[in-house]
Enzyme design. Structure first.
Site, PDB file in Angstrom:
ATOM      1  N   SER A   1       0.837  -1.202   0.000  1.00  0.00           N
ATOM      2  CA  SER A   1       0.000   0.000   0.000  1.00  0.00           C
ATOM      3  C   SER A   1       0.871   1.251   0.000  1.00  0.00           C
ATOM      4  O   SER A   1       1.977   1.252   0.562  1.00  0.00           O
ATOM      5  CB  SER A   1      -0.858  -0.011   1.269  1.00  0.00           C
TER       6      SER A   1
ATOM      7  N   TYR B   1      -1.900  -1.805  10.829  1.00  0.00           N
ATOM      8  CA  TYR B   1      -2.131  -2.181   9.420  1.00  0.00           C
ATOM      9  C   TYR B   1      -0.944  -1.733   8.561  1.00  0.00           C
ATOM     10  O   TYR B   1      -0.377  -2.518   7.803  1.00  0.00           O
ATOM     11  CB  TYR B   1      -3.438  -1.548   8.907  1.00  0.00           C
TER      12      TYR B   1
ATOM     13  N   LYS C   1       2.121  -3.939   6.321  1.00  0.00           N
ATOM     14  CA  LYS C   1       2.508  -3.781   4.908  1.00  0.00           C
ATOM     15  C   LYS C   1       4.025  -3.548   4.809  1.00  0.00           C
ATOM     16  O   LYS C   1       4.691  -4.135   3.954  1.00  0.00           O
ATOM     17  CB  LYS C   1       1.735  -2.631   4.253  1.00  0.00           C
TER      18      LYS C   1
HETATM   19  P1  NAD Z   1     -10.958  -7.324   1.113  1.00  0.00           P
HETATM   20  O1  NAD Z   1     -11.170  -7.356   2.575  1.00  0.00           O
HETATM   21  O2  NAD Z   1     -12.124  -7.039   0.243  1.00  0.00           O
HETATM   22  O3  NAD Z   1     -10.296  -8.701   0.636  1.00  0.00           O
HETATM   23  C1  NAD Z   1      -9.425  -9.449   1.444  1.00  0.00           C
HETATM   24  C2  NAD Z   1      -9.912 -10.890   1.446  1.00  0.00           C
HETATM   25  O4  NAD Z   1      -9.016 -11.679   2.240  1.00  0.00           O
HETATM   26  C3  NAD Z   1     -11.299 -11.056   2.042  1.00  0.00           C
HETATM   27  O5  NAD Z   1     -12.108 -11.795   1.125  1.00  0.00           O
HETATM   28  C4  NAD Z   1     -11.068 -11.851   3.333  1.00  0.00           C
HETATM   29  O6  NAD Z   1     -12.149 -12.730   3.617  1.00  0.00           O
HETATM   30  C5  NAD Z   1      -9.781 -12.598   3.030  1.00  0.00           C
HETATM   31  N1  NAD Z   1      -8.951 -12.942   4.184  1.00  0.00           N
HETATM   32  C6  NAD Z   1      -8.492 -12.130   5.165  1.00  0.00           C
HETATM   33  N2  NAD Z   1      -7.728 -12.825   6.034  1.00  0.00           N
HETATM   34  C7  NAD Z   1      -7.681 -14.109   5.584  1.00  0.00           C
HETATM   35  C8  NAD Z   1      -7.058 -15.302   6.043  1.00  0.00           C
HETATM   36  N3  NAD Z   1      -6.328 -15.335   7.161  1.00  0.00           N
HETATM   37  N4  NAD Z   1      -7.243 -16.444   5.330  1.00  0.00           N
HETATM   38  C9  NAD Z   1      -7.998 -16.444   4.206  1.00  0.00           C
HETATM   39  N5  NAD Z   1      -8.604 -15.350   3.723  1.00  0.00           N
HETATM   40  C10 NAD Z   1      -8.461 -14.200   4.412  1.00  0.00           C
HETATM   41  O7  NAD Z   1      -9.768  -6.277   0.835  1.00  0.00           O
HETATM   42  P2  NAD Z   1      -9.287  -5.620  -0.515  1.00  0.00           P
HETATM   43  O8  NAD Z   1      -9.686  -4.195  -0.512  1.00  0.00           O
HETATM   44  O9  NAD Z   1      -9.654  -6.476  -1.664  1.00  0.00           O
HETATM   45  O10 NAD Z   1      -7.716  -5.650  -0.284  1.00  0.00           O
HETATM   46  C11 NAD Z   1      -6.898  -6.692  -0.787  1.00  0.00           C
HETATM   47  C12 NAD Z   1      -5.469  -6.463  -0.343  1.00  0.00           C
HETATM   48  O11 NAD Z   1      -5.037  -5.188  -0.817  1.00  0.00           O
HETATM   49  C13 NAD Z   1      -5.250  -6.432   1.168  1.00  0.00           C
HETATM   50  O12 NAD Z   1      -4.000  -7.024   1.454  1.00  0.00           O
HETATM   51  C14 NAD Z   1      -5.216  -4.957   1.491  1.00  0.00           C
HETATM   52  O13 NAD Z   1      -4.497  -4.695   2.652  1.00  0.00           O
HETATM   53  C15 NAD Z   1      -4.524  -4.406   0.256  1.00  0.00           C
HETATM   54  N6  NAD Z   1      -4.797  -2.994   0.003  1.00  0.00           N
HETATM   55  C16 NAD Z   1      -6.088  -2.582  -0.130  1.00  0.00           C
HETATM   56  C17 NAD Z   1      -6.362  -1.234  -0.349  1.00  0.00           C
HETATM   57  C18 NAD Z   1      -7.789  -0.753  -0.475  1.00  0.00           C
HETATM   58  O14 NAD Z   1      -8.007   0.455  -0.402  1.00  0.00           O
HETATM   59  N7  NAD Z   1      -8.771  -1.605  -0.689  1.00  0.00           N
HETATM   60  C19 NAD Z   1      -5.300  -0.313  -0.454  1.00  0.00           C
HETATM   61  C20 NAD Z   1      -3.992  -0.776  -0.343  1.00  0.00           C
HETATM   62  C21 NAD Z   1      -3.744  -2.129  -0.119  1.00  0.00           C
HETATM   63  C1  UD1 Z   2      -6.786   5.181   4.076  1.00  0.00           C
HETATM   64  C2  UD1 Z   2      -5.842   4.730   5.158  1.00  0.00           C
HETATM   65  C3  UD1 Z   2      -4.651   4.025   4.510  1.00  0.00           C
HETATM   66  C4  UD1 Z   2      -5.136   2.878   3.633  1.00  0.00           C
HETATM   67  C5  UD1 Z   2      -6.118   3.432   2.592  1.00  0.00           C
HETATM   68  C6  UD1 Z   2      -6.698   2.361   1.692  1.00  0.00           C
HETATM   69  C7  UD1 Z   2      -6.083   6.207   7.089  1.00  0.00           C
HETATM   70  C8  UD1 Z   2      -5.476   7.341   7.846  1.00  0.00           C
HETATM   71  N1  UD1 Z   2      -5.428   5.860   5.964  1.00  0.00           N
HETATM   72  O1  UD1 Z   2      -6.087   6.064   3.219  1.00  0.00           O
HETATM   73  O2  UD1 Z   2      -3.798   3.529   5.503  1.00  0.00           O
HETATM   74  O3  UD1 Z   2      -4.047   2.264   2.955  1.00  0.00           O
HETATM   75  O4  UD1 Z   2      -7.195   4.083   3.277  1.00  0.00           O
HETATM   76  O5  UD1 Z   2      -7.611   1.563   2.377  1.00  0.00           O
HETATM   77  O6  UD1 Z   2      -7.081   5.653   7.472  1.00  0.00           O
HETATM   78  N2  UD1 Z   2     -12.188  11.586   3.542  1.00  0.00           N
HETATM   79  C9  UD1 Z   2     -13.134  12.514   3.903  1.00  0.00           C
HETATM   80  N3  UD1 Z   2     -14.311  12.073   4.447  1.00  0.00           N
HETATM   81  C10 UD1 Z   2     -14.579  10.736   4.650  1.00  0.00           C
HETATM   82  C11 UD1 Z   2     -13.594   9.793   4.264  1.00  0.00           C
HETATM   83  C12 UD1 Z   2     -12.390  10.254   3.733  1.00  0.00           C
HETATM   84  O7  UD1 Z   2     -12.949  13.723   3.739  1.00  0.00           O
HETATM   85  O8  UD1 Z   2     -15.661  10.403   5.160  1.00  0.00           O
HETATM   86  C13 UD1 Z   2     -10.931  12.055   2.948  1.00  0.00           C
HETATM   87  C14 UD1 Z   2      -9.710  11.700   3.750  1.00  0.00           C
HETATM   88  O9  UD1 Z   2      -9.409  12.728   4.658  1.00  0.00           O
HETATM   89  C15 UD1 Z   2      -8.658  11.576   2.644  1.00  0.00           C
HETATM   90  C16 UD1 Z   2      -9.442  11.122   1.412  1.00  0.00           C
HETATM   91  O10 UD1 Z   2     -10.801  11.420   1.695  1.00  0.00           O
HETATM   92  O11 UD1 Z   2      -8.123  12.814   2.387  1.00  0.00           O
HETATM   93  C17 UD1 Z   2      -9.290   9.650   1.121  1.00  0.00           C
HETATM   94  O12 UD1 Z   2      -9.570   8.929   2.312  1.00  0.00           O
HETATM   95  P1  UD1 Z   2      -9.590   7.343   2.394  1.00  0.00           P
HETATM   96  O13 UD1 Z   2     -10.476   6.807   1.328  1.00  0.00           O
HETATM   97  O14 UD1 Z   2      -9.894   6.964   3.795  1.00  0.00           O
HETATM   98  O15 UD1 Z   2      -8.109   6.919   1.994  1.00  0.00           O
HETATM   99  P2  UD1 Z   2      -6.697   7.365   2.638  1.00  0.00           P
HETATM  100  O16 UD1 Z   2      -6.865   8.327   3.742  1.00  0.00           O
HETATM  101  O17 UD1 Z   2      -5.817   7.782   1.516  1.00  0.00           O
END
Ligand code: NAD
Ligand code: UD1
Length: 347
Positions: free
Chosen positions: A130, A155, A159
């Site tokens: 991330s 979290y 990462k």
């Molecule tokens: P998500 O929660 O939708 O998907 C994760 C999946 O992993 C879920 O289906 C959950 O059931 C499964 N899971 C969790 N722990 C497990 C375990 N121990 N064994 C088997 N299955 C398990 O999340 P996502 O948004 O699809 O994210 C996927 C990956 O990307 C994660 O590693 C997350 O940290 C990373 N990531 C997500 C974002 C975001 O904004 N969505 C941003 C940066 C990184």
């Molecule tokens: C957040 C997490 C980050 C994670 C990422 C993806 C925090 C501090 N950071 O990032 O660790 O990797 O999500 O899951 O939680 N915002 C509003 N109102 C809202 C929600 C968000 O104004 O109700 C703003 C936030 O201040 C930010 C932007 O929208 O500026 C994006 O927010 P968000 O979607 O939560 O992502 P990140 O903060 O980038």
């Protein structure tokens, strides 16, 4: 036609990014196997993947923290060519309150996978990292060489530690790895059959925006308008989940074809373009024709002011570039929210 020479294990494959990636892998001719314990996803996503891609992925409902189950899976699926490891817990706030839950789940699942991959001779892994690893960089855009800052949440630590584990393991074992640093994934598949399923009140901006638009939430609070940005609100690099999914196919191809330039590589996945919270609100109203109730509130603790990606490395080495813009991100997120509201998604 699936090519059994291209079998990929997708952990977390019924989750948000995982499900979109499974669709793109199938579209690219890969055979997919999903391992997920359904802790943050639903079984019906398998039906939806089949509806979109025409193939039902094989599914193992297992917890990756259970090493014996991981071994059983690799024994049953002997010819896995690469693993994409999405499975993790991802709620930042919860991780601050329950750090051990995050260290156990996110780190142990990765360690178990790597141990079993080493035992079974499976050497390729793509890891979900991330942009949170960067904190607030001194210089923007963030490049892959931008130094990490101390993580503010467990979290974020998982990462950084995940990358660290992969780097060390890839220099000492058969493992070859690619860590992909996602910026802000948003949007949904154009079919509106799969998308993000946030549990409870969303923390992230996009689901909060669409839920407010549909009337599920009364009002969006913009967290601060006194930042040193052009309109005072925070800037992020939003990236369409389908673009993100396609980058994983490229990363798998690179590993399987042995094109990686080192045993451990890292790529930023973003559009390279920063968008402010107010710009998102205005674009949402324009794209959907839906008025959005919002107010300005205080800053959210731990938020960085501005973060967007340098994407040159992924463009040049992975041969990948984000193609979908803000309009597609917002319209697809909205179409998915409308489907959820109509009750056509069984949650
Ligand atoms: P998500 O929660 O939708 O998907 C994760 C999946 O992993 C879920 O289906 C959950 O059931 C499964 N899971 C969790 N722990 C497990 C375990 N121990 N064994 C088997 N299955 C398990 O999340 P996502 O948004 O699809 O994210 C996927 C990956 O990307 C994660 O590693 C997350 O940290 C990373 N990531 C997500 C974002 C975001 O904004 N969505 C941003 C940066 C990184
Ligand atoms: C957040 C997490 C980050 C994670 C990422 C993806 C925090 C501090 N950071 O990032 O660790 O990797 O999500 O899951 O939680 N915002 C509003 N109102 C809202 C929600 C968000 O104004 O109700 C703003 C936030 O201040 C930010 C932007 O929208 O500026 C994006 O927010 P968000 O979607 O939560 O992502 P990140 O903060 O980038």
């Amino acid at each position: 036609m699936t090519n059994t020479n291209k079998k990929v294990l997708v952990t977390g494959g019924t989750g948000y990014i995982g499900s979109h990636t499974v669709v793109e892998l199938i579209n690219a001719g890969y055979e997919t196997v999903i391992a997920d314990n359904l802790s943050n996803s639903e079984r019906f996503i398998l039906d939806r993947i089949e509806q979109i891609a025409g193939v039902r992925p094989k599914f193992y409902e297992i917890d990756l923290c259970d090493k014996a189950k991981v071994e059983d899976l690799f024994n049953a699926e002997s010819d896995i060519k690469a693993v994409i490891h999405f499975a993790a817990f991802k709620a930042v706030g919860e991780s601050v309150k329950e750090p051990l839950k995050y260290f156990r789940n996110n780190n142990l699942s990765l360690i178990n996978l790597l141990e079993v991959m080493n035992e079974k001779g499976v050497n390729n892994i793509v890891f979900s990292s991330s942009a949170t690893v960067y904190g607030q960089p001194d210089v923007l855009p963030a490049t892959e060489a931008t130094p990490f800052q101390k993580a503010l949440s467990a979290y974020g630590s998982t990462k950084q530690m995940g990358e660290e584990i992969l780097e060390k393991v890839s220099s000492a074992t058969i493992i070859k790895s690619i860590a992909l640093r996602y910026f802000n994934p948003v949007g949904a598949h154009k079919s509106a059959l799969i998308g993000e399923l946030p549990v409870g009140v969303p923390n992230n901006l996009m689901p909060f925006v669409t839920q407010t638009g549909i009337g599920k939430r009364e009002m969006l609070t913009i967290f601060g308008d006194d930042y040193s940005t052009p309109d005072g609100t925070c800037i992020r690099d939003y990236i369409h989940v389908v673009d993100l999914a396609k980058a994983h196919v490229k990363a798998c191809e690179r590993l399987i074809a042995e094109k990686a330039e080192s045993n451990y590589e890292v790529f930023n996945l973003g559009t390279g373009k920063g968008t402010s919270v107010l710009e998102i609100v205005n674009a949402f109203e324009k794209v959907t024709g839906q008025k959005l109730n919002y107010k300005i509130g205080p800053r959210r603790e731990g938020d960085v002011e501005s973060l967007y990606a340098e994407t040159k490395l992924a463009n040049e080495k992975l041969g990948w570039k984000a193609e979908l813009g803000l309009e597609e991100m917002l319209s697809s997120a909205w179409a998915w929210e409308v489907k959820l509201h109509e009750g056509t998604v069984e949650v």
